[in-house]
Write a protein that holds these residues in place. Structure first.
Motif, PDB file in Angstrom:
ATOM      1  N   ASP A 441     -14.123  12.893   1.176  1.00  0.00           N
ATOM      2  CA  ASP A 441     -12.887  13.385   0.587  1.00  0.00           C
ATOM      3  C   ASP A 441     -13.220  14.632  -0.231  1.00  0.00           C
ATOM      4  O   ASP A 441     -14.142  14.606  -1.053  1.00  0.00           O
ATOM      5  N   ARG A 447     -13.462   8.593  -0.518  1.00  0.00           N
ATOM      6  CA  ARG A 447     -12.250   7.836  -0.824  1.00  0.00           C
ATOM      7  C   ARG A 447     -12.337   6.472  -0.162  1.00  0.00           C
ATOM      8  O   ARG A 447     -13.056   6.278   0.827  1.00  0.00           O
ATOM      9  N   HIS A 449     -11.124   3.738   2.118  1.00  0.00           N
ATOM     10  CA  HIS A 449     -10.343   3.733   3.362  1.00  0.00           C
ATOM     11  C   HIS A 449     -10.327   2.321   3.928  1.00  0.00           C
ATOM     12  O   HIS A 449     -11.374   1.666   4.047  1.00  0.00           O
ATOM     13  N   LEU A 462       0.520   2.207   4.168  1.00  0.00           N
ATOM     14  CA  LEU A 462      -0.453   2.453   3.099  1.00  0.00           C
ATOM     15  C   LEU A 462       0.158   2.111   1.746  1.00  0.00           C
ATOM     16  O   LEU A 462      -0.527   1.516   0.894  1.00  0.00           O
ATOM     17  N   ARG A 466      -1.475  -0.473  -0.879  1.00  0.00           N
ATOM     18  CA  ARG A 466      -1.870  -0.001  -2.211  1.00  0.00           C
ATOM     19  C   ARG A 466      -1.184  -0.805  -3.308  1.00  0.00           C
ATOM     20  O   ARG A 466      -1.825  -1.216  -4.287  1.00  0.00           O
ATOM     21  N   ARG A 480      -6.940   4.758  -0.373  1.00  0.00           N
ATOM     22  CA  ARG A 480      -6.205   6.020  -0.381  1.00  0.00           C
ATOM     23  C   ARG A 480      -5.805   6.435   1.028  1.00  0.00           C
ATOM     24  O   ARG A 480      -5.063   7.403   1.208  1.00  0.00           O
ATOM     25  N   SER A 481      -6.339   5.750   2.020  1.00  0.00           N
ATOM     26  CA  SER A 481      -5.960   6.011   3.405  1.00  0.00           C
ATOM     27  C   SER A 481      -6.102   4.715   4.191  1.00  0.00           C
ATOM     28  O   SER A 481      -6.757   3.766   3.736  1.00  0.00           O
ATOM     29  N   LEU A 482      -5.480   4.686   5.373  1.00  0.00           N
ATOM     30  CA  LEU A 482      -5.366   3.420   6.093  1.00  0.00           C
ATOM     31  C   LEU A 482      -5.304   3.650   7.592  1.00  0.00           C
ATOM     32  O   LEU A 482      -4.650   4.591   8.055  1.00  0.00           O
ATOM     33  N   ASP A 483      -5.993   2.798   8.331  1.00  0.00           N
ATOM     34  CA  ASP A 483      -5.841   2.702   9.778  1.00  0.00           C
ATOM     35  C   ASP A 483      -5.428   1.278  10.104  1.00  0.00           C
ATOM     36  O   ASP A 483      -6.047   0.321   9.613  1.00  0.00           O
ATOM     37  N   TYR A 505     -15.821   9.576  10.885  1.00  0.00           N
ATOM     38  CA  TYR A 505     -15.542  10.357   9.684  1.00  0.00           C
ATOM     39  C   TYR A 505     -16.751  11.155   9.209  1.00  0.00           C
ATOM     40  O   TYR A 505     -16.602  12.137   8.472  1.00  0.00           O
TER      41      TYR A 505
END
Length: 514
Positions: A441, A447, A449, A462, A466, A480-483, A505
Motif C-alpha cells: 500500500d 494494508r 486484505h 468491504l 469492516r 482495507r480491501s477485500l476479495d 500483489y
C-alpha cells in the motif's frame, strides 16, 4: 539502573530547566519530580503495592509522562494500554495482567462502562483529563494534592518494569515483560551511536506514547535530559505548529507520518529548520520521500530503527550517514547493545546474502511473555529471540528484511496478526471461510486484505466486513480491501496457501514486505 534515574540526575544538575511542554503548561524538572513523588504517594493510598500493575489509557500528555515515572517510583509495574483497541481487547489485557487500577483521559472515559463489563475486577479508575471528574473516578490532580510524597523505590535491574501488550498469533494479545535493565540497555546502546538526542534536545511526542517506540524515545530523552513536547496525537498541523513554536529538534515518525506532513498544503508556512534528527521505523523510507523530506527538513539526519517490543525495542539502526550512502533498503547494523544473526531452519548461522530467520540476543531481550511459558520457550531459544522476520545480512553486517515467517502485517507502524482479524471476520454469520494477508500500500506500507468465501445465498461488501470487524477488534486491524472468491486455495493437509494468495500483489517487488 532504574527508570527514574534520569529524573534524579536532572534534578541535581538542572532543576529549573523545562522538562515538559503540553499545550500552555510548562513544568521544570523540579516541579515534575515533586508531582511524581506525590502521585506515587497517591497511588499507594489507593492500595498499589510492590509489583501491582497500573494501566493507562490516554492520549499523549505531560500526565502520561508523569504516569511513566510515578508507577516505578511507587514500586509498581507499568501497563500502557493500546488506544486503538476495542473495549473487548482492553478488558482482556486488564484481566490477563491482573490490573486493578486504570488511568483514563477525556478521550476514553466514555469507554469505561464497556471496559468494566469485561473487567469486573477493575477496582479504581483515575481520571487524568481536563474536564470535571466523572462519577466513580478519582482525580489525577487530587491524588497529587494529597501531598503525601513517597520515597522513590528505585525499582531497577531485572525487576519487571512494564507489561507491553502486542498482537497475538492466536488472536489474543500477549503481554511482553520488560525489565528496567531491558529498557535501559536498549536506550543506552542506541544513544551510544550518537544518532539520537542529547541534553539540549527538544523532543516531540506525536506518535502514541503507549507504543514502545515512542516510549523508547521518551526514555532516551529522560536519560540525557532535555525537553519533552507533547501533542495529543499525530495531526500534521499540530505537529508543524509544535515544531515551529517550541523549536523541536528531534522526533519519532513512521514513514506515513512523514508523507502526511510533506503533503500538507501549509507545510511551507512553518519554520522547520530547527529539526536535527528524525527517527523512523516500521518500514523503510522510499528514496523519493527521503529526498522530499531532506528538502523540507533541511539539515535533519534520518535514522531508521528495526526491532520489536520483545527487544525493548531496538535491534538495529541505520544512521544518517548510511542514508546518504544509499542503503535505504537496509534496516541497518546491529546497535551497540544488540547481537543479530540470521539462521536457517535448523538454527545454523546462514552465510552472508542467504535468507533465514532474524534472531537477536542481548540484555534488551524480554523476560518473557506474561503467564505464557510455552510461548516464551518457543520465541526465546538458547538465549536468542526469534523475531519471525525473514532476512539476510550482507558482508558488511547490514540487515535486509525480505519476508515474514510469522503471519503478521505491519500497517502504518502497527503490528496486525492475521489470526486476530480472521477470528473476528469468521464470527460473521455470512462468512464460510476467510484468510487475511498483507498487500503493498503506497500510504500505509502494507494494508490488511481479506479474502473470503460467503455462505450460499449470502453477499458481503468491504463496508459490511469492516463494520463487523471493528465491532470486535481495533479499527486499524479491519481489512482495507477485500476479495470474495468461490474457494480458498488449500494444501493437501487442508492448510490455506497464503503465499499463493499474496503472489499476485507482490510479483513486482524485490521484497515480500514493506
Amino acid at each position: 539502573m532504574y527508570m527514574t534515574q534520569g529524573l534524579h540526575r536532572a534534578l541535581a544538575s538542572w532543576p529549573d530547566r523545562v522538562m515538559t511542554v503540553c499545550g500552555s503548561r510548562k513544568r521544570t524538572f523540579a516541579t515534575v519530580a515533586e508531582r511524581v513523588a506525590r502521585l506515587a504517594g497517591g497511588l499507594r493510598q489507593l492500595g498499589v503495592q510492590r509489583g501491582d500493575r497500573v494501566a493507562m489509557l490516554a492520549l499523549n500528555s505531560d500526565r502520561y509522562s508523569e504516569y511513566l515515572l510515578a508507577v516505578p517510583w511507587a514500586d509498581a509495574v507499568l501497563n500502557p494500554v493500546n488506544i486503538r483497541w476495542s473495549p473487548q481487547e482492553i478488558s482482556y489485557s486488564l484481566v490477563d495482567s491482573g490490573t486493578t487500577v486504570l488511568l483514563v483521559d477525556d478521550a476514553f472515559a466514555p469507554l469505561l462502562p464497556a471496559i468494566r463489563a469485561g473487567a469486573p475486577d477493575l477496582a479504581t479508575v483515575v481520571y487524568c483529563g481536563e474536564e470535571h471528574i466523572p462519577d466513580g473516578m478519582v482525580g489525577f490532580e487530587d491524588l497529587i494534592a494529597l501531598d503525601l510524597p513517597l520515597e522513590d523505590a528505585r525499582r531497577g535491574g531485572d525487576d519487571l518494569a512494564g507489561i507491553f501488550y502486542t498482537g497475538g498469533t492466536t488472536g489474543f494479545p500477549k503481554g511482553v515483560m520488560l525489565s528496567h535493565a531491558n529498557l535501559t540497555v536498549s536506550v543506552l546502546g542506541s544513544l551510544a551511536t550518537g544518532y539520537l538526542m542529547d541534553e539540549d534536545s527538544v523532543s516531540l511526542h506525536a506518535a502514541p506514547m503507549f507504543h514502545l517506540a515512542d516510549f523508547a524515545t521518551w526514555y532516551a530523552q529522560l536519560m540525557v535530559g532535555g525537553t519533552h513536547v507533547f501533542v495529543p496525537a499525530f495531526d500534521p498541523v499540530a505537529v508543524l505548529q509544535a515544531i515551529d513554536t517550541h523549536r523541536v529538534t528531534d522526533m519519532l515518525l513512521v514513514p506515513v507520518m512523514v508523507q502526511l506532513l510533506l503533503d500538507h498544503p501549509a507545510v511551507g508556512e512553518y519554520d522547520l529548520s530547527c529539526v536535527r534528527g528524525i527517527l523512523y521505523g516500521a518500514a523503510p523510507i522510499s528514496e523519493a520521500l527521503l529526498a522530499r523530506a531532506l528538502t523540507v527538513f533541511e539539515g535533519a539526519g534520518f535514522t531508521q530503527a528495526y526491532g520489536m517490543t520483545e527487544v525493548a525495542p531496538i535491534a538495529t539502526l541505520l544512521g544518517p550517514r548510511d542514508h546518504r550512502a544509499g542503503r535505504l533498503r537496509s534496516a541497518g547494523r546491529a546497535a551497540p547493545h544488540s547481537e543479530v544473526r540470521v539462521v536457517d531452519a535448523d538454527g545454523r548461522v546462514a552465510d552472508p546474502g542467504t535468507v533465514g530467520e532474524v534472531v537477536v540476543r542481548g540484555g534488551h531481550a524480554m523476560l518473557g511473555y506474561w503467564n505464557r511459558p510455552d510461548d516464551t520457550a518457543a520465541a526465546v531459544r538458547d538465549g536468542w529471540m526469534h523475531t519471525g522476520d525473514g532476512g539476510y545480512l550482507d558482508a558488511d553486517g547490514y540487515l535486509y528484511i525480505v519476508d515474514r515467517i510469522k503471519d503478521m502485517i505491519v500497517s502504518g507502524g502497527e503490528n496486525v496478526y492475521s489470526a486476530e482479524v480472521e477470528n473476528a471476520i469468521a464470527e460473521h454469520p455470512d462468512v464460510a471461510a476467510c484468510a487475511v494477508i498483507g498487500v503493498p500500500d503506497p500510504e500505509w506500507g502494507e494494508r490488511v486484505h481479506a479474502v473470503l468465501v460467503c455462505r450460499p445465498g449470502c453477499e458481503l461488501t468491504l463496508e459490511d466486513v469492516r463494520a463487523h470487524t471493528k465491532s470486535l477488534i481495533a479499527g486499524y486491524k479491519a481489512p482495507r480491501s477485500l476479495d470474495v472468491v468461490a474457494a480458498l486455495p488449500v494444501s493437501g493437509a487442508g492448510k490455506i496457501l497464503k503465499r499463493q494468495l499474496r503472489e499476485q500483489y507482490w510479483t513486482d517487488t524485490t521484497r515480500q514486505v514493506n
